[in-house]
Write a protein that holds these residues in place. Structure first.
Motif, PDB file in Angstrom:
ATOM      1  N   ALA A  87      51.239  37.858  -1.067  1.00 18.59           N
ATOM      2  CA  ALA A  87      52.192  38.852  -0.574  1.00 18.59           C
ATOM      3  C   ALA A  87      51.897  39.217   0.875  1.00 18.59           C
ATOM      4  N   LEU A  88      50.619  39.324   1.234  1.00 13.92           N
ATOM      5  CA  LEU A  88      50.263  39.662   2.612  1.00 13.92           C
ATOM      6  C   LEU A  88      50.684  38.563   3.585  1.00 13.92           C
ATOM      7  N   LEU A  89      50.454  37.308   3.221  1.00 13.28           N
ATOM      8  CA  LEU A  89      50.852  36.203   4.090  1.00 13.28           C
ATOM      9  C   LEU A  89      52.361  36.184   4.291  1.00 13.28           C
ATOM     10  N   THR A  90      53.095  36.404   3.205  1.00 15.96           N
ATOM     11  CA  THR A  90      54.552  36.399   3.298  1.00 15.96           C
ATOM     12  C   THR A  90      55.040  37.566   4.147  1.00 15.96           C
ATOM     13  N   GLN A  91      54.468  38.740   3.917  1.00 13.30           N
ATOM     14  CA  GLN A  91      54.849  39.917   4.695  1.00 13.30           C
ATOM     15  C   GLN A  91      54.629  39.687   6.185  1.00 13.30           C
ATOM     16  N   LEU A  92      53.495  39.091   6.537  1.00 12.41           N
ATOM     17  CA  LEU A  92      53.195  38.888   7.949  1.00 12.41           C
ATOM     18  C   LEU A  92      54.108  37.830   8.561  1.00 12.41           C
ATOM     19  N   SER A  93      54.372  36.744   7.833  1.00 12.68           N
ATOM     20  CA  SER A  93      55.316  35.742   8.337  1.00 12.68           C
ATOM     21  C   SER A  93      56.677  36.367   8.618  1.00 12.68           C
ATOM     22  N   VAL A  96      63.490  32.662  18.203  1.00  9.61           N
ATOM     23  CA  VAL A  96      63.659  31.215  18.064  1.00  9.61           C
ATOM     24  C   VAL A  96      64.226  30.960  16.674  1.00  9.61           C
ATOM     25  N   PRO A  97      64.975  29.870  16.483  1.00 10.51           N
ATOM     26  CA  PRO A  97      65.529  29.593  15.156  1.00 10.51           C
ATOM     27  C   PRO A  97      64.415  29.423  14.125  1.00 10.51           C
ATOM     28  N   ASN A  98      64.611  30.024  12.934  1.00 12.57           N
ATOM     29  CA  ASN A  98      63.634  29.841  11.862  1.00 12.57           C
ATOM     30  C   ASN A  98      64.349  29.415  10.581  1.00 12.57           C
ATOM     31  N   HIS A  99      63.580  29.105   9.552  1.00  7.57           N
ATOM     32  CA  HIS A  99      64.136  28.471   8.365  1.00  7.57           C
ATOM     33  C   HIS A  99      64.657  29.430   7.311  1.00  7.57           C
ATOM     34  N   LEU A 100      64.613  30.727   7.537  1.00  6.02           N
ATOM     35  CA  LEU A 100      65.103  31.674   6.545  1.00  6.02           C
ATOM     36  C   LEU A 100      66.615  31.540   6.358  1.00  6.02           C
ATOM     37  N   VAL A 101      67.056  31.585   5.113  1.00  6.57           N
ATOM     38  CA  VAL A 101      68.491  31.511   4.826  1.00  6.57           C
ATOM     39  C   VAL A 101      69.196  32.763   5.344  1.00  6.57           C
ATOM     40  N   GLU A 102      68.564  33.917   5.153  1.00  2.00           N
ATOM     41  CA  GLU A 102      69.061  35.190   5.677  1.00  2.00           C
ATOM     42  C   GLU A 102      67.935  35.838   6.473  1.00  2.00           C
ATOM     43  N   PRO A 103      68.256  36.595   7.523  1.00  2.00           N
ATOM     44  CA  PRO A 103      67.198  37.139   8.380  1.00  2.00           C
ATOM     45  C   PRO A 103      66.406  38.276   7.773  1.00  2.00           C
ATOM     46  N   THR A 104      66.880  38.878   6.675  1.00  2.00           N
ATOM     47  CA  THR A 104      66.163  40.011   6.097  1.00  2.00           C
ATOM     48  C   THR A 104      65.699  39.691   4.682  1.00  2.00           C
ATOM     49  N   ALA A 105      64.711  40.435   4.245  1.00  2.00           N
ATOM     50  CA  ALA A 105      64.192  40.351   2.866  1.00  2.00           C
ATOM     51  C   ALA A 105      63.823  38.935   2.466  1.00  2.00           C
ATOM     52  N   GLY A 106      63.277  38.204   3.410  1.00  2.00           N
ATOM     53  CA  GLY A 106      62.831  36.852   3.096  1.00  2.00           C
ATOM     54  C   GLY A 106      63.952  35.905   2.711  1.00  2.00           C
ATOM     55  N   GLY A 107      65.182  36.272   3.051  1.00  2.00           N
ATOM     56  CA  GLY A 107      66.321  35.438   2.692  1.00  2.00           C
ATOM     57  C   GLY A 107      66.762  35.598   1.252  1.00  2.00           C
ATOM     58  N   LEU A 108      66.048  36.413   0.475  1.00  2.00           N
ATOM     59  CA  LEU A 108      66.288  36.489  -0.968  1.00  2.00           C
ATOM     60  C   LEU A 108      67.594  37.185  -1.325  1.00  2.00           C
ATOM     61  N   PRO A 117      59.946  41.010  -9.388  1.00  2.00           N
ATOM     62  CA  PRO A 117      59.459  41.703  -8.186  1.00  2.00           C
ATOM     63  C   PRO A 117      58.149  41.157  -7.628  1.00  2.00           C
ATOM     64  N   ASP A 118      57.194  40.789  -8.509  1.00  2.00           N
ATOM     65  CA  ASP A 118      55.917  40.304  -8.003  1.00  2.00           C
ATOM     66  C   ASP A 118      56.063  38.944  -7.334  1.00  2.00           C
ATOM     67  N   VAL A 119      57.053  38.152  -7.764  1.00  2.00           N
ATOM     68  CA  VAL A 119      57.314  36.867  -7.118  1.00  2.00           C
ATOM     69  C   VAL A 119      58.073  37.082  -5.812  1.00  2.00           C
ATOM     70  N   ALA A 120      59.051  37.988  -5.840  1.00  2.00           N
ATOM     71  CA  ALA A 120      59.843  38.257  -4.636  1.00  2.00           C
ATOM     72  C   ALA A 120      58.967  38.689  -3.471  1.00  2.00           C
ATOM     73  N   ALA A 121      57.879  39.406  -3.758  1.00  2.00           N
ATOM     74  CA  ALA A 121      56.974  39.862  -2.700  1.00  2.00           C
ATOM     75  C   ALA A 121      56.263  38.709  -2.019  1.00  2.00           C
ATOM     76  N   ARG A 122      56.255  37.552  -2.670  1.00  5.03           N
ATOM     77  CA  ARG A 122      55.525  36.393  -2.139  1.00  5.03           C
ATOM     78  C   ARG A 122      56.453  35.236  -1.766  1.00  5.03           C
ATOM     79  N   ALA A 123      57.776  35.471  -1.785  1.00  8.53           N
ATOM     80  CA  ALA A 123      58.716  34.358  -1.704  1.00  8.53           C
ATOM     81  C   ALA A 123      59.615  34.435  -0.476  1.00  8.53           C
ATOM     82  N   MET A 124      60.051  33.255  -0.027  1.00 10.03           N
ATOM     83  CA  MET A 124      61.065  33.131   1.013  1.00 10.03           C
ATOM     84  C   MET A 124      62.084  32.092   0.554  1.00 10.03           C
ATOM     85  N   LEU A 125      63.368  32.412   0.719  1.00 11.73           N
ATOM     86  CA  LEU A 125      64.426  31.430   0.487  1.00 11.73           C
ATOM     87  C   LEU A 125      64.752  30.802   1.837  1.00 11.73           C
ATOM     88  N   VAL A 126      64.556  29.496   1.918  1.00 16.02           N
ATOM     89  CA  VAL A 126      64.626  28.832   3.220  1.00 16.02           C
ATOM     90  C   VAL A 126      65.568  27.633   3.176  1.00 16.02           C
TER      91      VAL A 126
END
Length: 300
Positions: A59-65, A74-86, A95-104
């Motif tokens: 979760a910490l790594l995802t939060q920092l990314s 610069v362009p990045n791979h997130l599907v949406e710019p907020t909430a990790g694209g989720l 919820p525990d998975v969402a804290a560690r996940a990005m939709l890209v």
């Protein structure tokens, strides 16, 4: 590296496609052109995944990314710019998975780790002592371990197939791999992002010593796109600016898993299965990850 997918994601029709040392990749027929990247609490050192993991690390790594993605123009791979694209998902994740996940967005990845070094340390210091250069880039004589370089340098690596070691290469070799135009674009983007991030970190009393980026091409737009994690304590070396300025034995203590590396080097001969990490080492490492997040992201 093989792995077992999360059955809760499989119930949402995400199939486990790949397990790296830290991240798991899931694909879904219902989400063409997209992937779900889930960071775990796994920790690796010396090419081995260790036990136990570091609680909360994924979760910490995802939060920092995500914090850095939102600050880098610069362009990045997130599907949406907020909430990790989720937010683009029809079915919410646990919820525990969402804290560690990005939709890209799925990208055509370049076989290059784009490494930028602002300071002489680590493998760069080892190479400098032998050749007074790093990845073919000549450096001034008389530098010491941890010294700031006259200017940041781009020292790419070839991303070897899974299970093999990445290999430091020269810029000329990146041209052979991806062509002159893309090689130059990746280099220039990497140096630009490093410069931007270094300035942000310095405002918060933190030195960004070095980091590595990964890039891919967005098939729809043709843009070279920043992917994977970015500027985390797993992909970067951060130091406390005050401790660095004071000098001494702790000036190069980094906000990452160096505690794990040091303990393992002192208690394992790199033969066979590595020993289990003591609880005290796990907690100290977790504290360093948390401290970096707080130093960078909380208002000062």
């Amino acid at each position: 590296m093989s792995g077992i997918g999360d059955p809760r994601l499989e119930a949402l029709r995400w199939r486990h496609e790949y397990a790296g040392k830290v991240r798991d990749l899931y694909l879904s027929d219902a989400e063409p052109g997209r992937a779900l990247v889930v960071a775990s609490d796994r920790v690796s050192a010396f090419d081995h995944v260790l036990s136990p993991g570091i609680p909360g690390k994924g979760a910490l790594l995802t939060q920092l990314s995500l914090w850095w993605f939102s600050r880098l123009e610069v362009p990045n791979h997130l599907v949406e710019p907020t909430a990790g694209g989720l937010a683009a998902l029809e079915s919410p994740l646990p919820p525990d998975v969402a804290a560690r996940a990005m939709l890209v967005k799925r990208l055509d990845m370049f076989p290059i780790e784009a490494v930028v070094r602002g300071y002489l340390v680590g493998s760069g210091w080892v190479e400098y002592q032998a050749s007074r250069s790093v990845c073919g880039i000549p450096l001034p004589a008389g530098l010491s371990n941890g010294d700031r370089l006259p200017e940041p340098i781009y020292t790419p690596a070839y991303k070897a197939p899974l299970g093999e070691h990445d290999e430091n290469i020269t810029f000329a070799q990146t041209v052979e791999l991806v062509g002159a135009t893309d090689a130059a674009a990746i280099r220039d983007l990497s140096l630009h992002v490093f410069s931007t991030a270094s300035a942000i970190a310095e405002e918060r009393g933190v030195i960004l010593a070095d980091t590595k980026f990964e890039f891919g091409r967005d098939a729809a737009s043709g843009e070279i796109t920043l992917a994977d994690e970015v500027l985390t304590s797993d992909s970067s070396r951060y130091w406390d600016a005050e401790a660095y300025a004071a000098g001494g034995a702790n000036r190069l203590d980094s906000f990452d898993k160096q505690i794990v590396r040091d303990w393992l080097a002192a208690h394992w001969d790199k033969q066979g299965t590595p020993p289990e990490l003591p609880a005290e080492i796990v907690e100290r490492t977790a504290a360093r990850y948390r401290e970096l997040i707080e130093r960078l992201t909380l208002p000062r």
